[in-house]
Design a protein around this motif. Structure first.
Motif, PDB file in Angstrom:
ATOM      1  N   SER A   1     -19.713 -40.086  -2.846  1.00 40.70           N
ATOM      2  CA  SER A   1     -19.245 -38.717  -3.047  1.00 40.70           C
ATOM      3  C   SER A   1     -17.786 -38.777  -3.494  1.00 40.70           C
ATOM      4  CB  SER A   1     -19.388 -37.922  -1.742  1.00 40.70           C
ATOM      5  OG  SER A   1     -19.017 -36.590  -1.947  1.00 40.70           O
ATOM      6  N   PRO A   2     -17.557 -39.066  -4.785  1.00 40.40           N
ATOM      7  CA  PRO A   2     -16.195 -39.282  -5.293  1.00 40.40           C
ATOM      8  C   PRO A   2     -15.301 -38.040  -5.189  1.00 40.40           C
ATOM      9  CG  PRO A   2     -17.846 -40.070  -6.837  1.00 40.40           C
ATOM     10  CD  PRO A   2     -18.570 -39.276  -5.803  1.00 40.40           C
ATOM     11  N   TYR A   3     -14.010 -38.317  -5.048  1.00 40.80           N
ATOM     12  CA  TYR A   3     -13.021 -37.240  -4.970  1.00 40.80           C
ATOM     13  C   TYR A   3     -11.692 -37.722  -5.517  1.00 40.80           C
ATOM     14  CZ  TYR A   3     -10.871 -39.739  -1.098  1.00 40.80           C
ATOM     15  OH  TYR A   3     -10.241 -40.697  -0.347  1.00 40.80           O
ATOM     16  N   THR A   4     -10.841 -36.765  -5.847  1.00 39.52           N
ATOM     17  CA  THR A   4      -9.461 -37.057  -6.209  1.00 39.52           C
ATOM     18  C   THR A   4      -8.583 -35.911  -5.715  1.00 39.52           C
ATOM     19  OG1 THR A   4      -7.961 -37.747  -7.981  1.00 39.52           O
ATOM     20  CG2 THR A   4      -9.535 -36.030  -8.533  1.00 39.52           C
TER      21      THR A   4
ATOM     22  N   GLY B   1     -16.774 -41.683 -10.670  1.00 42.00           N
ATOM     23  CA  GLY B   1     -15.394 -41.445 -10.291  1.00 42.00           C
ATOM     24  C   GLY B   1     -14.900 -40.146 -10.893  1.00 42.00           C
ATOM     25  N   VAL B   2     -13.720 -39.718 -10.461  1.00 46.07           N
ATOM     26  CA  VAL B   2     -13.131 -38.497 -10.981  1.00 46.07           C
ATOM     27  C   VAL B   2     -11.616 -38.659 -10.962  1.00 46.07           C
ATOM     28  CG1 VAL B   2     -13.134 -37.353  -8.719  1.00 46.07           C
ATOM     29  CG2 VAL B   2     -13.110 -35.965 -10.798  1.00 46.07           C
ATOM     30  N   GLU B   3     -10.951 -38.077 -11.959  1.00 44.67           N
ATOM     31  CA  GLU B   3      -9.490 -38.083 -12.009  1.00 44.67           C
ATOM     32  C   GLU B   3      -9.003 -36.774 -12.605  1.00 44.67           C
ATOM     33  OE1 GLU B   3      -7.608 -40.781 -14.788  1.00 44.67           O
ATOM     34  OE2 GLU B   3      -9.358 -40.718 -16.083  1.00 44.67           O
TER      35      GLU B   3
ATOM     36  N   SER C   1      -1.114 -39.068  -5.559  1.00 46.67           N
ATOM     37  CA  SER C   1      -2.547 -38.836  -5.702  1.00 46.67           C
ATOM     38  C   SER C   1      -3.344 -39.799  -4.837  1.00 46.67           C
ATOM     39  CB  SER C   1      -2.961 -38.982  -7.166  1.00 46.67           C
ATOM     40  OG  SER C   1      -2.786 -40.314  -7.589  1.00 46.67           O
ATOM     41  N   TRP C   2      -4.564 -39.385  -4.537  1.00 50.34           N
ATOM     42  CA  TRP C   2      -5.518 -40.206  -3.793  1.00 50.34           C
ATOM     43  C   TRP C   2      -6.857 -40.065  -4.481  1.00 50.34           C
ATOM     44  CZ3 TRP C   2      -1.864 -37.076  -1.877  1.00 50.34           C
ATOM     45  CH2 TRP C   2      -0.945 -37.603  -0.971  1.00 50.34           C
ATOM     46  N   THR C   3      -7.584 -41.151  -4.563  1.00 50.13           N
ATOM     47  CA  THR C   3      -8.906 -41.153  -5.162  1.00 50.13           C
ATOM     48  C   THR C   3      -9.804 -42.016  -4.306  1.00 50.13           C
ATOM     49  OG1 THR C   3      -7.958 -40.910  -7.361  1.00 50.13           O
ATOM     50  CG2 THR C   3     -10.200 -41.733  -7.259  1.00 50.13           C
ATOM     51  N   GLY C   4     -11.057 -41.602  -4.167  1.00 48.99           N
ATOM     52  CA  GLY C   4     -11.984 -42.400  -3.384  1.00 48.99           C
ATOM     53  C   GLY C   4     -13.418 -42.195  -3.828  1.00 48.99           C
ATOM     54  N   ALA C   5     -14.281 -43.104  -3.392  1.00 50.26           N
ATOM     55  CA  ALA C   5     -15.698 -43.052  -3.747  1.00 50.26           C
ATOM     56  C   ALA C   5     -16.543 -42.387  -2.671  1.00 50.26           C
ATOM     57  CB  ALA C   5     -16.219 -44.466  -4.004  1.00 50.26           C
TER      58      ALA C   5
END
Length: 176
Positions: free
Chosen positions: A156-159, A117-119, A60-64
């Motif tokens: 612009s958060p993403y996961t 954030g998002v998960e 997984s990858w997560t970013g802001a």
């Protein structure tokens, strides 16, 4: 090289003057970003680089910060879809998409402060008699705590999560 302070009876050499002008022009870009609620370009580049270590040992990858301005839910089963997903993140794909895997992604869209954030918390295959199979993708959005300190900047958060490949249609569901 020493640049004279005030007027010491000498003129600043031309290279020093060029250096001062260059510094003031780059300061304008940073000031413009700051006034627009965005971090300077160097900070944006650093923030984007945080979540791209490659596929080895990663699921997984997560970013802001991403290029997504509105909310979006994506499934990448092909190499073209995988690359398009990473274009939306604003980074090159970390590697080729493995044949037996696919990616599920949630983009929250633009937020005006930090702290969001998002998960993806759960992915399961739903089988119902007489209907097509579907993947239920449950995700959680986190918000900054009320009254907490946060920076006024656009994020612009993403996961993105890698899962076993399936041809089932994906349905995304937000959980509290």
């Amino acid at each position: 090289m020493r640049v004279p302070l005030r007027n010491e009876g000498r003129r600043a050499p031309l290279p020093a003057l060029c250096l001062l002008l260059t510094g003031s022009l780059t300061g304008c870009a940073s000031a413009t970003n700051w006034l627009a609620g965005e971090p300077p370009p160097a900070v944006m580049a650093e923030m984007r680089d945080i979540a791209s270590p490659g596929l080895v040992g990663r699921g997984s990858w997560t970013g802001a910060v991403s290029n997504a301005q509105s909310a979006g839910f994506l499934v990448a089963r092909t190499e073209a879809e995988w690359r398009a997903l990473w274009d939306l993140v604003g980074q090159p794909a970390p590697a080729k998409l493995p044949d037996r895997l696919m990616a599920l992604a949630v983009f929250l869209g633009t937020r005006t402060t930090t702290g969001y954030g998002v998960e993806i918390v759960d992915v399961r295959l739903e089988r119902r008699p007489g209907q097509r199979d579907r993947l239920l993708v449950r995700y959680r959005e986190t918000e900054p705590p009320p009254g907490g300190a946060r920076a006024q900047m656009l994020t612009s958060p993403y996961t993105i999560v890698m899962v076993d490949r399936s041809e089932a249609a994906a349905r995304y569901s937000r959980v509290p």
